[in-house]
Design a protein around this motif. Structure first.
Motif, PDB file in Angstrom:
ATOM      1  N   UNK A  22       9.611  12.155  33.413  1.00 26.13           N
ATOM      2  CA  UNK A  22      10.749  11.172  33.550  1.00 26.13           C
ATOM      3  C   UNK A  22      10.313   9.945  34.308  1.00 26.13           C
ATOM      4  N   UNK A  23       9.439  10.210  35.369  1.00 22.55           N
ATOM      5  CA  UNK A  23       8.924   9.011  35.972  1.00 22.55           C
ATOM      6  C   UNK A  23       7.818   8.225  35.248  1.00 22.55           C
ATOM      7  N   UNK A  24       7.078   8.781  34.302  1.00 19.88           N
ATOM      8  CA  UNK A  24       6.222   8.032  33.613  1.00 19.88           C
ATOM      9  C   UNK A  24       7.180   7.148  32.547  1.00 19.88           C
ATOM     10  N   UNK A  25       7.999   7.971  31.972  1.00 24.90           N
ATOM     11  CA  UNK A  25       8.878   7.241  31.076  1.00 24.90           C
ATOM     12  C   UNK A  25       9.805   6.120  31.674  1.00 24.90           C
ATOM     13  N   UNK A  26      10.308   6.422  32.900  1.00 24.33           N
ATOM     14  CA  UNK A  26      11.011   5.385  33.678  1.00 24.33           C
ATOM     15  C   UNK A  26      10.068   4.314  33.911  1.00 24.33           C
ATOM     16  N   UNK A  27       8.793   4.238  34.307  1.00 22.74           N
ATOM     17  CA  UNK A  27       7.801   3.405  34.530  1.00 22.74           C
ATOM     18  C   UNK A  27       7.545   2.448  33.200  1.00 22.74           C
ATOM     19  N   UNK A  61      11.397  19.972  49.316  1.00 17.77           N
ATOM     20  CA  UNK A  61      11.074  18.789  49.947  1.00 17.77           C
ATOM     21  C   UNK A  61      10.462  17.985  48.577  1.00 17.77           C
ATOM     22  N   UNK A  62       9.331  18.726  48.054  1.00 15.48           N
ATOM     23  CA  UNK A  62       8.838  18.095  46.829  1.00 15.48           C
ATOM     24  C   UNK A  62       9.613  17.765  45.800  1.00 15.48           C
ATOM     25  N   UNK A  63      10.712  18.640  45.578  1.00 12.08           N
ATOM     26  CA  UNK A  63      11.879  18.465  44.707  1.00 12.08           C
ATOM     27  C   UNK A  63      12.494  17.138  44.927  1.00 12.08           C
ATOM     28  N   UNK A  64      13.037  16.928  46.080  1.00 10.44           N
ATOM     29  CA  UNK A  64      13.727  15.987  46.798  1.00 10.44           C
ATOM     30  C   UNK A  64      12.951  14.471  46.539  1.00 10.44           C
ATOM     31  N   UNK A  65      11.776  14.646  46.936  1.00 12.43           N
ATOM     32  CA  UNK A  65      10.957  13.375  46.818  1.00 12.43           C
ATOM     33  C   UNK A  65      10.579  13.151  45.548  1.00 12.43           C
ATOM     34  N   UNK A  66      10.538  14.150  44.454  1.00 17.73           N
ATOM     35  CA  UNK A  66      10.242  13.640  43.034  1.00 17.73           C
ATOM     36  C   UNK A  66      11.432  13.077  42.433  1.00 17.73           C
ATOM     37  N   UNK A  67      12.840  13.581  42.818  1.00 16.18           N
ATOM     38  CA  UNK A  67      13.895  13.178  42.347  1.00 16.18           C
ATOM     39  C   UNK A  67      14.266  11.744  42.756  1.00 16.18           C
ATOM     40  N   UNK A  68      14.069  11.515  44.117  1.00 17.82           N
ATOM     41  CA  UNK A  68      14.091  10.182  44.441  1.00 17.82           C
ATOM     42  C   UNK A  68      13.078   9.094  43.914  1.00 17.82           C
ATOM     43  N   UNK A  69      11.837   9.603  43.580  1.00 16.04           N
ATOM     44  CA  UNK A  69      11.023   8.625  42.709  1.00 16.04           C
ATOM     45  C   UNK A  69      11.507   8.371  41.466  1.00 16.04           C
ATOM     46  N   UNK A  70      11.967   9.395  40.678  1.00 10.97           N
ATOM     47  CA  UNK A  70      12.478   9.209  39.313  1.00 10.97           C
ATOM     48  C   UNK A  70      13.611   8.332  39.392  1.00 10.97           C
ATOM     49  N   UNK A  71      14.743   8.402  40.329  1.00  7.20           N
ATOM     50  CA  UNK A  71      15.875   7.608  40.438  1.00  7.20           C
ATOM     51  C   UNK A  71      15.500   6.191  40.695  1.00  7.20           C
ATOM     52  N   UNK A  72      14.411   6.032  41.602  1.00 14.36           N
ATOM     53  CA  UNK A  72      13.900   4.503  41.757  1.00 14.36           C
ATOM     54  C   UNK A  72      13.523   3.709  40.556  1.00 14.36           C
ATOM     55  N   UNK A  73      13.173   4.507  39.462  1.00 17.07           N
ATOM     56  CA  UNK A  73      12.784   4.112  38.066  1.00 17.07           C
ATOM     57  C   UNK A  73      14.076   4.078  37.037  1.00 17.07           C
ATOM     58  N   UNK A  74      14.940   4.492  37.609  1.00 13.42           N
ATOM     59  CA  UNK A  74      16.222   4.424  36.863  1.00 13.42           C
ATOM     60  C   UNK A  74      16.382   5.533  36.055  1.00 13.42           C
ATOM     61  N   UNK A  75      15.928   6.759  36.376  1.00 13.44           N
ATOM     62  CA  UNK A  75      16.344   8.090  35.711  1.00 13.44           C
ATOM     63  C   UNK A  75      17.509   8.499  36.261  1.00 13.44           C
ATOM     64  N   UNK A  76      18.160   8.873  35.367  1.00 13.66           N
ATOM     65  CA  UNK A  76      19.604   9.738  35.818  1.00 13.66           C
ATOM     66  C   UNK A  76      19.379  11.359  35.862  1.00 13.66           C
ATOM     67  N   UNK A  77      19.611  11.886  36.931  1.00 18.14           N
ATOM     68  CA  UNK A  77      19.491  13.423  37.133  1.00 18.14           C
ATOM     69  C   UNK A  77      21.060  14.016  36.842  1.00 18.14           C
ATOM     70  N   UNK A  78      21.099  14.777  35.876  1.00 16.75           N
ATOM     71  CA  UNK A  78      22.346  15.569  35.535  1.00 16.75           C
ATOM     72  C   UNK A  78      22.107  16.937  36.047  1.00 16.75           C
ATOM     73  N   UNK A  79      23.101  17.198  37.142  1.00 15.39           N
ATOM     74  CA  UNK A  79      22.843  18.542  37.746  1.00 15.39           C
ATOM     75  C   UNK A  79      23.579  19.654  36.809  1.00 15.39           C
ATOM     76  N   UNK A  80      22.844  20.782  36.437  1.00 17.32           N
ATOM     77  CA  UNK A  80      23.277  21.828  35.477  1.00 17.32           C
ATOM     78  C   UNK A  80      22.418  22.361  34.577  1.00 17.32           C
ATOM     79  N   UNK A  81      22.805  23.276  33.770  1.00 12.60           N
ATOM     80  CA  UNK A  81      22.005  24.178  32.721  1.00 12.60           C
ATOM     81  C   UNK A  81      21.974  23.655  31.418  1.00 12.60           C
TER      82      UNK A  81
END
Length: 159
Positions: A22-27, A61-81
């Motif tokens: 997601x980060x690579x694509x957001x970049x 913590x790793x998950x939280x950092x990864x999500x924050x980095x992804x969101x900084x590049x415009x990635x949207x996180x949808x919580x769910x299955x």
């Protein structure tokens, strides 16, 4: 009511692999939606290992950092299955949360990881991630060394 979202890419699974994608694509200025439960397989562990520059970091913590980095590049996180997927090239639909959310995308990346089916033996669940291990181990294989007869044949799968 169904919430319909649109993106270039939908990533199913928001662990390290999914978030790196997601980060690579957001970049690359792609619109990306990640569908994830936020419950990583290694959550009970004291720390994550083999993570460049982050040895021993808490999995959450790793998950939280990864999500924050992804969101900084415009990635949207949808919580769910993710509960369903259909479509063809350039026109996919991923259903999440039993149809409450539908994500339409040109591409789908599956980065769902694994789920551990722990033994019913008392104490295994509590020990998992704190020294408890799976019962299956891969046997050690001898690797050919320089100077050992037959090493090249072994590497090539020949006897």
């Amino acid at each position: 009511m169904t919430d319909t979202l649109q993106a270039d890419v939908v990533v199913v699974g928001g662990g390290p692999a999914g978030l790196v994608a997601a980060v690579a694509l957001g970049l690359s200025r792609r619109s990306v939606i990640v569908v994830d439960t936020g419950q990583p397989r290694n959550a009970p562990a004291d720390g994550a290992h083999n993570v460049l520059g982050e040895e021993g970091v808490s999995p959450l913590e790793l998950l939280a950092r990864g999500r924050a980095e992804a969101e900084a590049y415009g990635v949207r996180i949808v919580s769910g299955v993710a509960t369903g997927a259909s479509g063809t090239l350039d026109d996919f639909t991923v259903e999440a949360n039993g149809g409450a959310v539908q994500v339409r995308a040109r591409r789908v990346i599956l980065a769902t990881g694994l789920v551990d089916d722990l033994s019913a033996v008392p104490g295994v669940t509590e020990a998992w991630g704190h020294g408890g291990r799976r019962g299956t181990r891969r046997p050690r294989r001898r690797r050919p060394r320089a100077g050992r007869a037959g090493g090249a044949r072994t590497l090539l799968g020949r006897k």
